[in-house]
Design an enzyme around this catalytic site. Structure first.
Site, PDB file in Angstrom:
ATOM      1  N   CYS A 115      11.032   3.664   4.869  1.00  8.68           N
ATOM      2  CA  CYS A 115      10.328   5.057   4.579  1.00  8.68           C
ATOM      3  C   CYS A 115      10.091   5.826   5.521  1.00  8.68           C
ATOM      4  O   CYS A 115       9.805   7.153   5.409  1.00  8.68           O
ATOM      5  CB  CYS A 115       9.073   4.599   3.887  1.00  8.68           C
ATOM      6  SG  CYS A 115       9.241   3.392   2.464  1.00  8.68           S
ATOM      7  N   HIS A 255       4.321   9.831   3.001  1.00  4.89           N
ATOM      8  CA  HIS A 255       5.141   9.230   2.152  1.00  4.89           C
ATOM      9  C   HIS A 255       4.619   8.931   0.852  1.00  4.89           C
ATOM     10  O   HIS A 255       3.345   8.370   0.915  1.00  4.89           O
ATOM     11  CB  HIS A 255       5.840   8.087   3.094  1.00  4.89           C
ATOM     12  CG  HIS A 255       6.527   7.046   2.154  1.00  4.89           C
ATOM     13  ND1 HIS A 255       7.532   7.218   1.503  1.00  4.89           N
ATOM     14  CD2 HIS A 255       6.288   5.566   1.904  1.00  4.89           C
ATOM     15  CE1 HIS A 255       7.836   6.165   0.883  1.00  4.89           C
ATOM     16  NE2 HIS A 255       7.173   5.180   1.261  1.00  4.89           N
ATOM     17  N   ASN A 285       8.813   5.717  -5.570  1.00  7.08           N
ATOM     18  CA  ASN A 285       8.800   5.461  -4.076  1.00  7.08           C
ATOM     19  C   ASN A 285      10.379   5.780  -4.031  1.00  7.08           C
ATOM     20  O   ASN A 285      11.279   4.666  -4.204  1.00  7.08           O
ATOM     21  CB  ASN A 285       8.423   4.201  -3.624  1.00  7.08           C
ATOM     22  CG  ASN A 285       8.471   4.073  -2.335  1.00  7.08           C
ATOM     23  OD1 ASN A 285       9.394   4.746  -1.485  1.00  7.08           O
ATOM     24  ND2 ASN A 285       7.846   3.015  -1.790  1.00  7.08           N
TER      25      ASN A 285
HETATM   26  N1  ACO Z   1       2.396  -4.937 -14.250  1.00  3.18           N
HETATM   27  C1  ACO Z   1       1.329  -5.752 -14.553  1.00  3.18           C
HETATM   28  N2  ACO Z   1       0.763  -6.566 -13.592  1.00  3.18           N
HETATM   29  C2  ACO Z   1       1.306  -6.656 -12.241  1.00  3.18           C
HETATM   30  C3  ACO Z   1       2.443  -5.797 -11.902  1.00  3.18           C
HETATM   31  C4  ACO Z   1       3.052  -5.101 -13.060  1.00  3.18           C
HETATM   32  N3  ACO Z   1       4.087  -4.140 -12.645  1.00  3.18           N
HETATM   33  N4  ACO Z   1       2.733  -6.018 -10.708  1.00  3.18           N
HETATM   34  C5  ACO Z   1       1.859  -7.060 -10.392  1.00  3.18           C
HETATM   35  N5  ACO Z   1       0.925  -7.522 -11.158  1.00  3.18           N
HETATM   36  C6  ACO Z   1      -0.119  -8.431 -11.292  1.00  3.18           C
HETATM   37  C7  ACO Z   1       0.083  -9.446 -10.387  1.00  3.18           C
HETATM   38  O1  ACO Z   1       0.847 -10.395 -10.898  1.00  3.18           O
HETATM   39  C8  ACO Z   1      -1.276  -9.709 -10.254  1.00  3.18           C
HETATM   40  O2  ACO Z   1      -1.762 -10.740 -11.304  1.00  3.18           O
HETATM   41  P1  ACO Z   1      -2.696 -11.881 -10.926  1.00  3.18           P
HETATM   42  O3  ACO Z   1      -3.986 -11.420 -10.337  1.00  3.18           O
HETATM   43  O4  ACO Z   1      -2.829 -12.731 -12.416  1.00  3.18           O
HETATM   44  O5  ACO Z   1      -1.967 -12.735  -9.927  1.00  3.18           O
HETATM   45  C9  ACO Z   1      -2.033  -8.371 -10.231  1.00  3.18           C
HETATM   46  O6  ACO Z   1      -1.375  -7.701 -11.067  1.00  3.18           O
HETATM   47  C10 ACO Z   1      -2.609  -7.862  -8.858  1.00  3.18           C
HETATM   48  O7  ACO Z   1      -1.436  -7.837  -8.037  1.00  3.18           O
HETATM   49  P2  ACO Z   1      -1.693  -7.525  -6.625  1.00  3.18           P
HETATM   50  O8  ACO Z   1      -0.301  -7.516  -6.120  1.00  3.18           O
HETATM   51  O9  ACO Z   1      -2.679  -7.873  -6.048  1.00  3.18           O
HETATM   52  O10 ACO Z   1      -1.760  -5.836  -7.025  1.00  3.18           O
HETATM   53  P3  ACO Z   1      -2.196  -4.887  -6.186  1.00  3.18           P
HETATM   54  O11 ACO Z   1      -3.331  -3.949  -6.412  1.00  3.18           O
HETATM   55  O12 ACO Z   1      -2.026  -4.981  -4.495  1.00  3.18           O
HETATM   56  O13 ACO Z   1      -0.783  -3.713  -6.176  1.00  3.18           O
HETATM   57  C11 ACO Z   1       1.149  -3.071  -5.503  1.00  3.18           C
HETATM   58  C12 ACO Z   1       0.344  -4.130  -6.067  1.00  3.18           C
HETATM   59  C13 ACO Z   1       1.205  -1.888  -6.177  1.00  3.18           C
HETATM   60  C14 ACO Z   1       2.736  -3.574  -5.088  1.00  3.18           C
HETATM   61  C15 ACO Z   1       0.601  -2.876  -3.973  1.00  3.18           C
HETATM   62  O14 ACO Z   1       0.329  -3.773  -3.360  1.00  3.18           O
HETATM   63  C16 ACO Z   1       1.290  -1.764  -3.237  1.00  3.18           C
HETATM   64  O15 ACO Z   1       1.538  -0.515  -3.529  1.00  3.18           O
HETATM   65  N6  ACO Z   1       1.376  -2.283  -1.974  1.00  3.18           N
HETATM   66  C17 ACO Z   1       2.133  -1.569  -0.816  1.00  3.18           C
HETATM   67  C18 ACO Z   1       3.873  -1.315  -1.213  1.00  3.18           C
HETATM   68  C19 ACO Z   1       4.248  -0.363  -0.322  1.00  3.18           C
HETATM   69  O16 ACO Z   1       3.696   0.423   0.107  1.00  3.18           O
HETATM   70  N7  ACO Z   1       5.546  -0.424   0.195  1.00  3.18           N
HETATM   71  C20 ACO Z   1       5.839   0.635   1.102  1.00  3.18           C
HETATM   72  C21 ACO Z   1       7.054   0.515   1.800  1.00  3.18           C
HETATM   73  S1  ACO Z   1       8.194   0.863   0.770  1.00  3.18           S
HETATM   74  C22 ACO Z   1       9.609   0.695   1.908  1.00  3.18           C
HETATM   75  O17 ACO Z   1       9.579   0.749   2.914  1.00  3.18           O
HETATM   76  C23 ACO Z   1      11.106   0.529   1.014  1.00  3.18           C
END
Ligand code: ACO
Length: 328
Positions: A115, A255, A285
């Site tokens: 990114c 980003h 993204n």
């Molecule tokens: N729909 C429903 N539930 C979901 C989904 C979904 N799509 N995805 C995950 N969950 C669930 C999980 O299984 C978890 O359930 P559990 O509590 O029963 O285990 C719950 O939701 C919470 O999951 P978390 O991973 O803690 O959710 P979080 O609030 O952290 O959000 C996310 C996840 C959106 C991926 C976040 O962590 C994030 O944005 N991380 C950064 C990603 C990023 O910025 N990448 C950047 C670089 S990209 C690149 O370089 C290509």
């Protein structure tokens, strides 16, 4: 840091036609519009056609930027494509773009900084321009991330999307410039966001395919925390080097990875909502393409004008981070 006297002569972007909504995703994986909207800010994203590769989208964006710069493809001297979803391992996506454009006189290459790829490309190209090596540069961020997404992994498939953005850079007389930039990398977190197989570490086998090791694997929570910290840190560094404060920023283009990461940076800088550009709701993204697409949008719509102070900040796989302050 001495300013780098370059300017964006033009920009361009290409978004594939097909729109994938959160409701569409509800039919593919166990997710909901409510979860995706509140956790990420994404409502829709664009998906490239099956026959459309990363270089095809890059070409479309580049064509617009070249036309708007009143240039012919033969005049382009340097092409840098930021991408983590290249057409092939090699040749570089840059070489494919060069060929399609007919940019016979350009040297072409790719930058793999996820990114952060567009800001990395901007800084690298600028150094070639101010050294006098090349007279202009075409920088592109292009991704077909949907080709490397595991459509059974709800934690990642709702995030990533396709698109391309481009810009023509030329030396400036000092009116427009990069006031400061900061680039950084930390390979120790590499495995928290990667495509594990297909390279020399884990060449393709039936097993790597069966285990979906050719798709993006992400430790979302770890990445989220580092992203929040690094975006703040790198942007602060760039502001300090540029001798500006958040009050001086006309528009911050972060980003577009997650609205909560963007909001956390906005709150940290105490910027009002209208000073931070957001289009993640529409495009998801798009990694290296995200800032390129956003910069084109704000330029095209006249949201920014010459002389404005534009902040760029990104964070991505590698890990990598990057920021820049431009006097546009
Ligand atoms: N729909 C429903 N539930 C979901 C989904 C979904 N799509 N995805 C995950 N969950 C669930 C999980 O299984 C978890 O359930 P559990 O509590 O029963 O285990 C719950 O939701 C919470 O999951 P978390 O991973 O803690 O959710 P979080 O609030 O952290 O959000 C996310 C996840 C959106 C991926 C976040 O962590 C994030 O944005 N991380 C950064 C990603 C990023 O910025 N990448 C950047 C670089 S990209 C690149 O370089 C290509």
């Amino acid at each position: 840091m001495a300013p780098i006297n370059i300017k964006f002569k033009s920009t361009g972007a290409y978004l594939p036609e097909r729109v994938l909504t959160n409701q569409d995703l509800e039919k593919i994986v166990d997710t909901s519009d409510e979860w995706i909207t509140t956790r990420t800010g994404i409502k829709t994203r664009r998906i490239a056609a099956d026959e459309e590769a990363t270089s095809d989208m890059a070409y479309e964006a580049a064509k617009i930027a070249i036309k708007r710069a009143d240039m012919s493809p033969e005049e382009v001297e340097l092409i840098i494509v930021g991408t983590i979803s290249p057409d092939m391992f090699f040749p570089s996506t840059g070489c494919f773009v060069q060929d399609r454009l007919g940019a016979k006189n350009a040297v072409a290459m790719d930058i793999n900084a996820a990114c952060s790829g567009y800001i990395y490309s901007l800084v690298i190209a600028s150094k070639f321009l101010v050294s006098g090596t090349y007279k202009n540069a075409l920088i592109i961020g292009s991704e077909k991330l949907t080709s490397i997404v595991n459509w059974e992994d709800r934690a990642t498939c709702v995030l990533f999307a396709d698109g391309a953005g481009a810009g023509i850079l030329v030396p400036s007389n000092g009116g427009s410039k990069i006031l400061a930039f900061d680039l950084g990398s930390d390979g120790s977190y590499g495995k928290d966001l990667c495509v594990p197989a297909g390279g020399s570490r884990n060449p393709a086998t039936k097993e790597t395919v069966d285990k979906k090791m050719h798709s993006i694997v992400m430790n979302g929570n770890a990445i989220f925390k580092i992203a929040v910290n690094k975006m703040r840190e790198t942007f602060n560094k760039s502001m300090a080097m540029a001798g500006v404060t958040a009050d001086d920023i006309t528009l911050l283009i972060p980003h577009q990875a997650n609205l909560r990461i963007i909001e956390s940076l906005r709150n940290f800088l105490k910027l009002p909502k209208e000073k931070v550009y957001v289009n993640i709701d529409r495009y998801g993204n798009t990694s290296a393409a995200s800032i390129a697409i956003a910069l084109n949008e704000v330029h095209e719509q006249g949201i920014i004008k010459r002389g404005d102070i534009i902040g760029l900040a990104a964070f991505g796989g590698g890990l990598t981070w990057a920021s820049a302050i431009l006097e546009f």
